[in-house]
Design a protein around this motif. Sequence first.
Motif, mmCIF file in Angstrom:
data_model
loop_
_atom_site.group_PDB
_atom_site.id
_atom_site.type_symbol
_atom_site.label_atom_id
_atom_site.label_comp_id
_atom_site.label_asym_id
_atom_site.label_seq_id
_atom_site.Cartn_x
_atom_site.Cartn_y
_atom_site.Cartn_z
ATOM 1 N N GLU A 64 -2.795 -15.214 -0.246
ATOM 2 C CA GLU A 64 -4.103 -14.985 0.370
ATOM 3 C C GLU A 64 -4.475 -13.511 0.437
ATOM 4 O O GLU A 64 -5.659 -13.166 0.486
ATOM 5 N N HIS A 65 -3.500 -12.616 0.437
ATOM 6 C CA HIS A 65 -3.818 -11.203 0.600
ATOM 7 C C HIS A 65 -2.746 -10.331 -0.047
ATOM 8 O O HIS A 65 -1.548 -10.522 0.176
ATOM 9 N N LEU A 66 -3.174 -9.394 -0.873
ATOM 10 C CA LEU A 66 -2.278 -8.405 -1.484
ATOM 11 C C LEU A 66 -2.922 -7.038 -1.334
ATOM 12 O O LEU A 66 -3.971 -6.755 -1.916
ATOM 13 N N ASP A 67 -2.299 -6.180 -0.559
ATOM 14 C CA ASP A 67 -2.835 -4.853 -0.275
ATOM 15 C C ASP A 67 -2.199 -3.829 -1.219
ATOM 16 O O ASP A 67 -1.000 -3.551 -1.139
ATOM 17 N N LEU A 68 -3.020 -3.287 -2.120
ATOM 18 C CA LEU A 68 -2.562 -2.245 -3.044
ATOM 19 C C LEU A 68 -3.268 -0.919 -2.772
ATOM 20 O O LEU A 68 -3.290 -0.032 -3.628
ATOM 21 N N SER A 69 -3.829 -0.778 -1.597
ATOM 22 C CA SER A 69 -4.579 0.439 -1.277
ATOM 23 C C SER A 69 -3.673 1.662 -1.279
ATOM 24 O O SER A 69 -2.450 1.562 -1.142
ATOM 25 N N GLU A 70 -4.281 2.821 -1.474
ATOM 26 C CA GLU A 70 -3.579 4.102 -1.511
ATOM 27 C C GLU A 70 -2.527 4.172 -2.622
ATOM 28 O O GLU A 70 -1.498 4.813 -2.492
ATOM 29 N N GLY A 75 0.808 -1.213 0.000
ATOM 30 C CA GLY A 75 0.000 0.000 0.000
ATOM 31 C C GLY A 75 0.836 1.255 0.000
ATOM 32 O O GLY A 75 1.983 1.263 0.452
ATOM 33 N N ALA A 76 0.245 2.334 -0.525
ATOM 34 C CA ALA A 76 0.838 3.673 -0.505
ATOM 35 C C ALA A 76 2.238 3.711 -1.091
ATOM 36 O O ALA A 76 3.163 4.266 -0.515
ATOM 37 N N ASN A 77 2.422 3.088 -2.276
ATOM 38 C CA ASN A 77 3.734 3.063 -2.922
ATOM 39 C C ASN A 77 3.797 3.873 -4.197
ATOM 40 O O ASN A 77 4.777 3.816 -4.930
ATOM 41 N N ILE A 78 2.732 4.640 -4.495
ATOM 42 C CA ILE A 78 2.677 5.486 -5.703
ATOM 43 C C ILE A 78 3.029 4.677 -6.944
ATOM 44 O O ILE A 78 3.853 5.074 -7.763
ATOM 45 N N MET A 79 2.443 3.477 -7.052
ATOM 46 C CA MET A 79 2.719 2.626 -8.209
ATOM 47 C C MET A 79 2.119 3.241 -9.472
ATOM 48 O O MET A 79 0.989 3.699 -9.467
ATOM 49 N N PRO A 80 2.860 3.220 -10.596
ATOM 50 C CA PRO A 80 2.335 3.758 -11.853
ATOM 51 C C PRO A 80 1.293 2.806 -12.439
ATOM 52 O O PRO A 80 1.256 1.613 -12.099
ATOM 53 N N PRO A 81 0.443 3.275 -13.364
ATOM 54 C CA PRO A 81 -0.616 2.438 -13.937
ATOM 55 C C PRO A 81 -0.107 1.162 -14.592
ATOM 56 O O PRO A 81 -0.758 0.126 -14.536
ATOM 57 N N GLU A 82 1.090 1.228 -15.215
ATOM 58 C CA GLU A 82 1.605 0.053 -15.910
ATOM 59 C C GLU A 82 1.966 -1.091 -14.965
ATOM 60 O O GLU A 82 2.215 -2.221 -15.406
#
Length: 617
Positions: free
Chosen positions: A571-577, A547-554
């Motif tokens: 089981e869990h991957l958090d990509l929030s924020e 989470g909260a890693n400013i990942m680009p759209p690609e």
Amino acid sequence: MSEEVPSLLALCLKAITSAIIHGEFFTDIFECYGYDHLQDILDLPSDLLDSVVINLPPLALQTLHNVLIDDCMEKFRTPGEIHGRKRGRYDNFNIAWKILFRKRWPEDLRKIDPRKYITTDDSAGIHNSVKGPLDWQQLYWEKHLQNCLDDAAERALLPSFYGRIGELRISNSIINAISHGENMLDECFRLSYHCDRFGCYARCLRLQNVLCAVEICEMLRSCKLQKLIFIRIISKTQVDGVCMLLNHHRKTLLSLEFIHCQLYPTVMNKICSSLCEEGSLIHGIQSFCVKSSPISESKSSLIPTCLLSFLSSGRLLESVCFSDTKMQPKFAKKILDTLLSSSSDLVTLEISENNISGWLSKIERQSKDFRSLLGSDASLKSLTVLNLRGSNLHSNDAEDLGHILVKMPCLKSLDISDNPITDEGIRSLIPYFVRALGKTNLLSNVKLENCNLSSGGVIELLRSLPSLEEPLNMLSIADNHLGSSVAATLAKFLGASGLRELNIEDIGLGAVGFKELEEILPQEIALSFINIRLISQAPNLVSINAGANIMPPESVDIICDALKLLKGKLEHLDLSENSHLCRSNNTSALLEFCHQGKPIVMIPSPPQSGTPYDDDP
């Protein structure tokens, strides 16, 4: 089924469009729909004017926009001085051009970097460029002209073509894109019309060899070109055409690139001479790049003297690139000598994908010239990026390189990947790394990919690097078969170094090494990016917090590929924020990954509809 009856507004817009477009060619129409009447359109109430402007095809909008500019220039000297109601109209036209750009080239919209956008201030003199707001009218017609040139080049390459370049016909699809189906005169289908009409908007153009002739020089005379890219320049006629273009635009040119050309010494001398004013070596080029183009003949040791003069006298030269040019070691060494002795203000230097093994050892280290060079003030004091990737450098080259790197006190990024320097070579560079990271602390990005390193050499390197208040930004040791034995040292390094980005793809870490890395790694580290493909090496991985890693759209496509390799064990991957991920067209694909019937990916929430959003790239 009956056809839909057009609205009154649609009929009016069609009439206005037809009158504006055809008024350019028929004077009798302009007697009825002349510039006075176009001015009346500009005086419409703002809501009606917006409806007209936003629905006009590019050709009609161009004419109306020119009327607005002419009207404004009678009262203001530059667009930047326009204010009040006129300012609002001027901005509305810019928005309309952006919409037209997005409709025609949706994939290219986000490729435009506003930080690189510059406008030429002709009133201030040679090469005086200033940053400004994005001018979407200029960007639109520049892109359109490039489409026309590419389309014409395809036709000119046909064996059946014989004639003048300017007479080449532009395809119907391109004409329809700017006229929206309006009937056009035959001259509008000729390349010469588009060069004459829209050449003034071109700042950057890419030219195929077939277009590099005397005729195209005349057709592009109105351009204020800042960047030229030439492709497959081979024959003498093409070289002459290139030189004519360069000579004509030398006062505005800032960037020059050659791809798949033949630039042997005599040709290179001619090109470099055409960039300089007569009787002077001074030029205004900021970026010079040669890719996949031979610049030296196999059996000749001749080095183009004009190129060396060009490099040494470039007052504004910031970036030089020679990639895959079949450069010989002596040639590479001469270029480095020239840049060092001239105390150039170069920022980026790339000599990559060349076989230059032994280039630095051509100078005897005990010779008077070499000792004086190391002891002198000569340096590349402004160089921040050095790329020597894929140049067949060996361990002895790495040792010689260490002596030269000290002459680059501001170096921030070093890439020596794809060179077989082995452990012996990396050990000879350790003193430089310790000094660069411990004293000046400027070096921040280091790439050592595919350098035939073993765990022993990498362990010695990681143990030697000092702890820093301002840590390394990025370290890549990918594609070196290090094995699991490097895991413990790597974990300790990550805990102590504060490294922000790490690439250890395909280093043979394996399940054992990954588990050891996980066990020894401190609970909190400064790492903000790690190659996502690593999760395929962790068969027991069940949870990731990204989470909260400013990942680009690609990143979405990369993450999807990595999740497929895990075969449903996560089981869990958090990509929030990571709000930028919402811009990807494939975000919904993340919801397809499930564990025991439940989605495993926590995707970021899209921006609230009430929140203002500026989609300028």
